[in-house]
Motif scaffolding. Structure first.
Motif, PDB file in Angstrom:
ATOM      1  N   LYS A 360     -11.151  52.156  58.520  1.00  0.00           N
ATOM      2  CA  LYS A 360     -12.064  51.437  59.405  1.00  0.00           C
ATOM      3  C   LYS A 360     -11.892  49.920  59.253  1.00  0.00           C
ATOM      4  O   LYS A 360     -11.231  49.448  58.342  1.00  0.00           O
ATOM      5  CB  LYS A 360     -13.506  51.853  59.117  1.00  0.00           C
ATOM      6  N   ASP A 377     -19.355  57.058  64.546  1.00  0.00           N
ATOM      7  CA  ASP A 377     -18.700  57.353  65.818  1.00  0.00           C
ATOM      8  C   ASP A 377     -19.542  58.397  66.527  1.00  0.00           C
ATOM      9  O   ASP A 377     -19.944  59.386  65.918  1.00  0.00           O
ATOM     10  CB  ASP A 377     -17.297  57.932  65.593  1.00  0.00           C
ATOM     11  N   GLU A 385     -14.425  60.577  71.077  1.00  0.00           N
ATOM     12  CA  GLU A 385     -15.176  59.358  70.746  1.00  0.00           C
ATOM     13  C   GLU A 385     -15.604  58.611  72.007  1.00  0.00           C
ATOM     14  O   GLU A 385     -14.788  58.212  72.826  1.00  0.00           O
ATOM     15  CB  GLU A 385     -14.323  58.434  69.871  1.00  0.00           C
ATOM     16  N   GLY A 388     -18.026  53.743  69.101  1.00  0.00           N
ATOM     17  CA  GLY A 388     -17.674  53.446  67.722  1.00  0.00           C
ATOM     18  C   GLY A 388     -18.509  52.256  67.273  1.00  0.00           C
ATOM     19  O   GLY A 388     -18.624  51.271  67.998  1.00  0.00           O
TER      20      GLY A 388
HETATM   21 MN    MN Z   1     -13.546  53.720  67.235  1.00  0.00          MN
END
Ligand code: MN
Ligand code: ATP
Length: 462
Positions: A360, A377, A385, A388
């Motif tokens: 990340k 997420d 997704e 995010g």
């Molecule tokens: Mn993302």
């Protein structure tokens, strides 16, 4: 006479009224004595029927009224004799603004594939499908601003051209006015960006978050809603090179507040679509995806499942389901994993939190365990997704150390770091991909079909 939009005419009970209507001809049929023209002006998915008594109209004029032509009609609003509509127009005068050659007009026939329509993106707004998608897209943009305005957020315009390449969300498009054949060079033979327009390297932004954070640390609740650009060669049905992103950022919010905001916001938007886009949603449900309306209602009515990345990996490792990619703690989840959790295991939207810090971005708040970050997420059925986000690292030392660890140039981020030096505070935010939201709400299968002019690798014709 002033034009009345078709959405108003179809609701009107003013029978006998003289009106003017303008639009594009969808179909014309009839016999020797009468023509029935279905006219659409995009104000609503439905057309209005125009009835033309051919004894009153010139034969040559009528020949110009073909599928795709644009006309203006004066006439009387009357009760419809036919089925399927309450009112129709008995035409008294017709003007043809522009005919459309029946031999050449690409939308002459119905039932084109979505792939073919992509090749005629300049004309596809005239189809029912794209009319519906574009009206829903508008409604969602409006609802986004309404939600934030009603909840005390301020709309911040973050720059589209950015001087930092440290946003960390993906490959960027360079912005330059240097001569591509013979750019100025420095002593080392490298391109000398000091001579470029901004005196440094600049790119199109991949996210407005970093600038959004600066504003949140002054106005408390802000959001951005603008175009973002990613130069990745991902040719999927969920990625565009140019897409729109909504990024709220809230001072004093932690990860849980952030999840609550994301869930409430998404449910509000979907509920808004159900209330305001019913005709278009019914059309799309009938034409493309008969579970669309029930899926939208389900998401509004049920809570999103919340679990950690670690718990998700456990589920994925113990299932009998066969995945193409292996699942291992520490690796990013593939879209097949995300969709398994949402569509097979929980059968509802899922929020995954506490991802390993290695996969990340540098700005996410480090957890107490030293291994994960306070990321989240939001995963949606059919999409994967859709959001995010994270709580942000507000501690100067921790953030600074992480920037160095990840090999990011500190000098590009001095301004961002200063917010942690002066009056820092806990804060959190997320990014919602606008087109992924529209994919979900319309039930369309390909992201190229929910933006008027898609930008994808090797495609920028229109
Ligand atoms: Mn993302
Ligand atoms: P993905 O893993 O799906 O490529 P990401 O993790 O790179 O997405 P983020 O940087 O987290 O994406 O961006 C926030 C949101 O923007 C995503 O949750 C998604 O909704 C949307 N998004 C990201 N990349 C794209 C893209 N190329 N086209 C359309 N929407 C995108």
């Amino acid at each position: 006479m002033k034009r009345t939009p078709i959405n108003e005419l179809l609701k009107s009970t003013d029978l006998g009224k003289e009106i003017n209507v303008k639009g594009w001809v969808r179909t014309k049929r009839g016999n020797k004595s009468v023509a029935f023209i279905n006219l659409n002006d995009g104000s609503i998915i439905h057309g209005i029927q125009i009835v033309a008594d051919l004894t009153n109209f010139d034969e040559n004029l009528m020949k110009l009224i073909t599928t795709g032509s644009c006309i203006s009609v004066n006439g009387t609003l009357v009760q419809s004799q036919g089925q399927g509509q309450a009112v129709e127009i008995q035409a008294t005068h017709i003007e043809v603004y522009g005919s459309a050659d029946a031999e050449l007009y690409p939308l002459q026939k119905k039932g084109h594939t979505l792939e073919f329509l992509r090749e005629i993106a300049h004309l596809r707004p005239r189809t029912n499908t794209f009319g519906a998608v574009l009206r829903i897209r508008h409604a969602m943009a409006f609802a986004i601003h309404k939600y934030f305005n009603d909840h005390g957020f301020y709309y911040i315009h973050t720059p589209i051209i950015t001087g930092s390449d440290a946003e960390g969300a993906g490959a960027m498009f360079r912005v330059t006015t240097l001569d591509p054949i013979n750019p100025p060079k420095n002593d080392k033979g490298e391109v000398n960006y000091e001579e470029d327009f901004f005196g440094k390297e600049t790119n199109l932004t991949v996210s407005g978050q970093l600038e959004g954070e600066l504003a949140a640390l002054a106005l408390s609740k802000i959001y951005t809603f603008g175009p973002t650009f990613r130069a990745e060669n991902s040719n999927t049905a969920r990625h565009l090179a140019e897409f729109w992103m909504i990024e709220p950022e809230v001072a004093f919010n932690d990860l849980v507040d952030n999840m609550d905001l994301a869930e409430d916001f998404l449910k509000y938007l979907i509920q808004y679509a159900l209330e305001h886009c019913n005709d278009d949603l019914e059309f799309l449900t009938k034409m493309y995806d008969n579970e669309l309306l029930s899926r939208l209602r389900f998401v509004v009515e049920n809570h999103f499942e919340r679990l950690t990345y670690t718990e998700a990996v456990e589920i994925l490792k113990t299932t009998d389901h066969k995945f193409e990619f292996p699942v291992d703690w520490g690796a990013d989840l593939q879209s097949e994993h995300e969709r398994y959790l949402v569509e097979k295991h929980f059968k509802r939207p899922v929020i995954l939190t506490h991802y390993p810090k290695e996969i990340k971005a540098f700005y996410m708040k480090q957890s107490e365990d030293g291994k994960t970050v306070k990321a989240m997420d939001v995963l949606f059925p059919g999409i994967g997704e859709i959001i995010g986000g994270s709580q942000r690292e507000e501690d100067y030392e921790k953030l600074h150390t992480r920037i160095l660890e990840m090999g990011i140039h500190e000098k590009d981020l001095w301004w961002y770091l200063e917010t942690r030096k002066y009056g820092t505070c806990p804060h959190a935010g997320f990014g919602l991909g606008f087109e992924r939201l529209i994919l979900f709400v319309t039930g369309m299968g390909n992201i190229r079909d929910v933006i008027p002019f898609p930008r994808t690798p090797k495609n920028a014709e229109f």
